[in-house]
Design a protein around this motif. Structure first.
Motif, PDB file in Angstrom:
ATOM      1  N   PRO A 140      -2.298  -5.966  -1.201  1.00  0.00           N
ATOM      2  CA  PRO A 140      -1.542  -7.010  -1.199  1.00  0.00           C
ATOM      3  C   PRO A 140      -1.541  -7.875   0.275  1.00  0.00           C
ATOM      4  O   PRO A 140      -1.621  -9.115   0.118  1.00  0.00           O
ATOM      5  N   TRP A 141      -1.768  -7.101   1.260  1.00  0.00           N
ATOM      6  CA  TRP A 141      -1.966  -7.786   2.686  1.00  0.00           C
ATOM      7  C   TRP A 141      -3.359  -7.658   3.349  1.00  0.00           C
ATOM      8  O   TRP A 141      -3.822  -6.246   3.554  1.00  0.00           O
ATOM      9  N   GLU A 142      -3.938  -8.718   3.843  1.00  0.00           N
ATOM     10  CA  GLU A 142      -5.397  -8.545   4.611  1.00  0.00           C
ATOM     11  C   GLU A 142      -4.958  -8.139   5.912  1.00  0.00           C
ATOM     12  O   GLU A 142      -3.993  -8.347   6.757  1.00  0.00           O
ATOM     13  N   GLY A 143      -5.897  -7.092   6.101  1.00  0.00           N
ATOM     14  CA  GLY A 143      -5.639  -6.506   7.723  1.00  0.00           C
ATOM     15  C   GLY A 143      -4.669  -5.567   7.713  1.00  0.00           C
ATOM     16  O   GLY A 143      -4.427  -5.168   9.105  1.00  0.00           O
ATOM     17  N   ILE A 144      -4.111  -5.202   6.872  1.00  0.00           N
ATOM     18  CA  ILE A 144      -2.917  -4.069   7.198  1.00  0.00           C
ATOM     19  C   ILE A 144      -3.505  -2.680   6.201  1.00  0.00           C
ATOM     20  O   ILE A 144      -3.921  -2.858   5.234  1.00  0.00           O
ATOM     21  N   ALA A 145      -3.516  -1.680   7.013  1.00  0.00           N
ATOM     22  CA  ALA A 145      -4.115  -0.291   6.696  1.00  0.00           C
ATOM     23  C   ALA A 145      -3.251   0.231   5.774  1.00  0.00           C
ATOM     24  O   ALA A 145      -1.852   0.109   5.844  1.00  0.00           O
ATOM     25  N   ASP A 146      -3.701   0.706   4.752  1.00  0.00           N
ATOM     26  CA  ASP A 146      -2.763   1.769   3.979  1.00  0.00           C
ATOM     27  C   ASP A 146      -1.813   1.209   2.966  1.00  0.00           C
ATOM     28  O   ASP A 146      -0.631   1.617   2.726  1.00  0.00           O
ATOM     29  N   ASP A 147      -1.848  -0.284   2.667  1.00  0.00           N
ATOM     30  CA  ASP A 147      -0.805  -0.972   1.973  1.00  0.00           C
ATOM     31  C   ASP A 147      -1.275  -1.000   0.637  1.00  0.00           C
ATOM     32  O   ASP A 147      -0.428  -1.439  -0.084  1.00  0.00           O
ATOM     33  N   GLY A 148      -2.296  -0.693   0.152  1.00  0.00           N
ATOM     34  CA  GLY A 148      -3.121  -1.077  -1.017  1.00  0.00           C
ATOM     35  C   GLY A 148      -2.517   0.161  -1.913  1.00  0.00           C
ATOM     36  O   GLY A 148      -2.068   1.028  -1.443  1.00  0.00           O
ATOM     37  N   TRP A 149      -2.903   0.063  -3.271  1.00  0.00           N
ATOM     38  CA  TRP A 149      -2.368   0.870  -4.378  1.00  0.00           C
ATOM     39  C   TRP A 149      -3.154   0.654  -5.425  1.00  0.00           C
ATOM     40  O   TRP A 149      -3.860  -0.307  -5.500  1.00  0.00           O
ATOM     41  N   GLY A 150      -3.171   1.654  -6.397  1.00  0.00           N
ATOM     42  CA  GLY A 150      -4.163   1.439  -7.482  1.00  0.00           C
ATOM     43  C   GLY A 150      -3.529   2.249  -8.788  1.00  0.00           C
ATOM     44  O   GLY A 150      -2.630   3.251  -8.573  1.00  0.00           O
ATOM     45  N   TYR A 151      -4.035   2.073  -9.873  1.00  0.00           N
ATOM     46  CA  TYR A 151      -3.404   2.810 -11.019  1.00  0.00           C
ATOM     47  C   TYR A 151      -4.864   3.163 -11.728  1.00  0.00           C
ATOM     48  O   TYR A 151      -5.914   2.573 -11.616  1.00  0.00           O
TER      49      TYR A 151
END
Length: 159
Positions: A140-151
């Motif tokens: 979702p946000w550039e430069g923020i660690a561990d904010d991503g998710w996946g399916y």
């Protein structure tokens, strides 16, 4: 704001993954693993809409920095999620929690919303024969660690 909408989808996905387990019955396999994938969401959705069975199940896995996530089996009939179970022991997810697990059609909506929204990065791979999403990854946000998710979607089965 589109980012808030993506965040709501993500939150729903977390709730969904916390209890979603797909029951694997004796239904015939809808597909095997395809040798190739496609990345065009419109093409994939058209394939799925053309070839999707009325009733199907699949294993759904959410990956994120979230505690206690287990793969789930999702049963879908007429486009509506009817049952969700933990994949490892087939214990049912309480009905009040299972509403937040997406059907494959719902995963398409999430991918499309993320791609047209404010997400920094979205990638998706779709089965080349049936069009269902196999792997989805959102940052979702550039430069923020561990904010991503996946399916991850697997074991799609006609019921």
């Amino acid at each position: 704001m589109r980012l808030a909408s993506i965040a709501r989808s993500f939150t729903s996905g977390i709730a969904l993954a916390a209890g979603l387990a797909l029951s694997s019955c004796d239904g015939s396999s809808l597909l095997g693993v395809s040798a190739t994938t496609i990345t065009d969401v419109a093409q994939a959705r058209a394939l799925w809409e053309e070839r999707a069975p009325r009733e199907y199940s699949f294993v759904f896995e959410l990956s994120c920095f979230c505690p206690d996530l287990r793969p789930v089996v999702v049963l879908v009939r007429d486009g509506v999620v009817r049952d969700v179970r933990h994949a490892d022991d087939l214990t049912p997810i309480p009905r009040e929690s299972s509403y937040s697990y997406p059907s494959i059609e719902g995963i398409f909506r999430i991918v499309e919303q993320a791609r047209t929204g404010a997400a920094f990065s979205v990638s998706a791979e779709f089965d080349a024969v049936y069009g269902y999403p196999r792997v989805v990854s959102v940052d979702p946000w550039e430069g923020i660690a561990d904010d991503g998710w996946g399916y991850a979607v697997s074991k799609v089965t006609r019921r």
